[in-house]
Design a protein around this motif. Structure first.
Motif, short mmCIF file in Angstrom:
data_model
loop_
_atom_site.label_atom_id
_atom_site.label_comp_id
_atom_site.label_asym_id
_atom_site.label_seq_id
_atom_site.Cartn_x
_atom_site.Cartn_y
_atom_site.Cartn_z
N GLU A 173 -12.02 5.10 5.60
CA GLU A 173 -11.01 3.93 5.92
C GLU A 173 -11.55 2.66 4.92
OE1 GLU A 173 -9.90 2.56 10.03
OE2 GLU A 173 -11.72 1.35 9.50
N LEU A 174 -10.31 2.13 4.41
CA LEU A 174 -10.55 0.86 3.83
C LEU A 174 -10.08 -0.14 4.83
CD1 LEU A 174 -11.26 -0.76 1.31
CD2 LEU A 174 -8.84 -0.34 0.37
N LEU A 175 -11.03 -1.14 5.17
CA LEU A 175 -10.61 -2.23 6.21
C LEU A 175 -10.69 -3.67 5.41
CD1 LEU A 175 -10.46 -3.11 9.15
CD2 LEU A 175 -12.96 -2.82 9.26
N ALA A 176 -9.51 -4.20 5.79
CA ALA A 176 -9.52 -5.56 5.17
C ALA A 176 -9.31 -6.69 6.02
CB ALA A 176 -8.18 -5.71 4.24
N PRO A 177 -9.61 -7.84 5.93
CA PRO A 177 -9.29 -9.15 6.71
C PRO A 177 -7.73 -9.39 6.89
CG PRO A 177 -10.12 -9.79 4.71
CD PRO A 177 -10.08 -8.22 4.56
N MET A 236 0.17 -3.39 2.12
CA MET A 236 0.99 -2.98 0.94
C MET A 236 0.01 -2.78 -0.29
SD MET A 236 3.56 -5.82 -1.29
CE MET A 236 4.47 -6.09 0.26
N TYR A 237 -1.18 -3.28 -0.37
CA TYR A 237 -1.92 -3.00 -1.57
C TYR A 237 -3.00 -1.81 -1.03
CZ TYR A 237 -0.02 -6.29 -4.50
OH TYR A 237 0.98 -6.99 -5.34
N GLY A 238 -3.06 -1.41 0.00
CA GLY A 238 -3.73 0.01 0.43
C GLY A 238 -4.68 0.00 1.26
N ALA A 239 -4.80 -1.29 2.27
CA ALA A 239 -5.80 -1.24 3.25
C ALA A 239 -5.28 -0.08 4.49
CB ALA A 239 -5.79 -2.44 3.95
N ASP A 240 -6.25 0.56 5.05
CA ASP A 240 -5.79 1.59 6.10
C ASP A 240 -5.74 0.85 7.40
OD1 ASP A 240 -5.85 4.08 4.49
OD2 ASP A 240 -8.14 3.50 4.15
N ALA A 241 -6.51 -0.32 7.52
CA ALA A 241 -6.83 -1.06 8.86
C ALA A 241 -6.84 -2.46 8.50
CB ALA A 241 -7.60 -0.38 9.78
#
Length: 409
Positions: free
Chosen positions: A5-9, A21-26
């Motif tokens: 998983e790619l997790l972003a703030p 939009m730029y690809g975060a899964d969560a």
């Protein structure tokens, strides 16, 4: 080999939309005053909107309740947990044992992710939290690849592991710092860090037998930033991390801008996907080149490759961004004249780059003409003198609302 998983703030609903939009899964976000980024709090309505939007596109939202709580905080904690249960948050991030116990009592169906603040740096600690209801542990940033490997091999099979791959490092052990509270009466452990470690300090030696005889320890005219760390960057190490089976790769930065989010999330999205598709062809240099276009401190791998690494202090206290800056965001695409919200001064002749989701190489173009949004008159320069200033210009490719455009200085 499973895809992590790619997790972003996400410090706001708009930031969450950009991250997705730029690809975060969560995404992960704060709640009221009960997370460790109280200045990036998301109010209840915004949080509910974020969760509904995320679920509508098959994504997830994790909410942070990761302060170290006083007894006086628990009434508010109970309210927040009940609210999070009602809006169907995917998990709660917590570090305080009392808070975790309260979550289990009030909302036993919500997943618990143990925060990096809890200093999980061994499989013994991971098992302890698993036995106390954790679905996931977020490793302390101090762990090396050898330690992570041991944790992955020895943890309970269905316990998930998350780790940081990019963003600011804390001067203190896993962020448990009292410097801010001591110097500015703002507690990092209650979500109000003043980032005292980033300040410039004048330092002196005092001779014991001559009190008041202060001799300066000089570095340059700006003082010294001896407490300030470089930013973590593990883009080169993505293959090793994926091969170890880490479940979630986390980007730090709930206080960062939408442009920063778009840039960094897009790089790691492409890096992960490219490695999963073609492991032998992974070349980190093209991803690093894109990360270096974003305003950041110096970059370091911290302790991941070497427990004895000393190259992680940012002695000059600078943020580096020599060639690029945020330019604009697409508000409305039209084949002839698109409408852009500008973030910096733009001129005819400026060289620009469109950040395209799922593509590591941006689309380059030069501004040939611009038009005033209200009058449609042709103009040479536009300046963001007021919030939300916009301009019309021709874009070389079809763009979606929300795409980011950077400007070459």
């Amino acid at each position: 080999m499973k895809k992590p998983e790619l997790l972003a703030p996400a410090g706001s609903f708009e930031k969450a939309k950009v991250a997705f939009m730029y690809g975060a899964d969560a995404v992960y976000c704060g709640t009221a005053s009960l997370s460790l980024r109280s200045r990036a709090e998301v109010d209840d309505n915004d949080l509910e909107k974020t969760i509904k939007y995320a679920h509508s596109i098959g994504k997830k939202v994790y909410a942070a309740l990761n302060i170290y709580a006083w007894d006086t905080n628990y009434e508010e904690i109970e309210k927040q947990v009940k609210m999070l249960d009602e809006v169907h948050v995917d998990a709660i991030i917590a570090s305080d044992g009392g808070v975790i116990q309260k979550i289990r009592e009030i909302a036993p169906n919500i997943e618990i992710h143990v925060s990096t603040q809890a200093n999980v740096v061994s499989y013994h600690a991971a098992k302890f939290w698993y036995d106390n209801g954790a679905k996931r542990v977020i490793l302390g940033r101090e762990t090396s690849k050898d330690q992570i490997q041991e944790i992955m091999k020895n943890k309970p099979e269905d316990l998930e592991v998350e780790m940081f791959i990019h963003g600011a490092l804390c001067w203190a052990y896993s962020g448990r710092c009292f410097l801010s509270e001591y110097l500015s009466c703002r507690s990092a452990n209650l979500g109000d860090c003043s980032q005292s470690c980033r300040w410039a300090y004048n330092m002196y030696l005092e001779e014991k037998n001559k009190p008041g005889n202060l001799m300066p320890v000089e570095t340059d005219e700006n003082g010294t930033y001896i407490l300030s760390s470089k930013d973590l960057c593990l883009i080169k190490e993505i293959p090793q991390i994926i091969e170890m089976g880490v479940d979630s790769l986390k980007i730090e930065g709930r206080l960062k801008t939408e442009y920063y989010l778009a840039s960094v999330v897009n790089v790691y999205r492409n890096a992960i996907d490219d490695y999963m598709t073609n492991p032998e062809g992974y070349d980190y240099t093209k991803y690093l080149k894109e990360l270096e276009k974003v305003k950041t401190r110096g970059l370091t791998t911290f302790y991941f490759n070497d427990r004895n690494n000393k190259d992680f202090q940012e002695y000059e206290g600078k943020q580096y961004n020599p060639e690029y800056e945020y330019g604009a965001q697409v508000l409305e695409y039209n084949e002839d004249k698109s409408i852009l919200k500008i973030g910096n001064k733009l001129n005819v002749g400026d060289k620009m780059e469109i950040l395209i989701p799922d593509r590591i190489t941006p689309e380059e173009f030069t501004i040939n003409k611009m038009w005033d949004t209200e009058t449609d008159e042709e103009i040479e320069t536009v300046n963001p003198g007021k919030l939300g200033q916009s301009v019309k210009m021709h874009l070389p490719i079809k763009c979606e609302t929300g795409w980011m455009i950077r400007r070459k200085k």
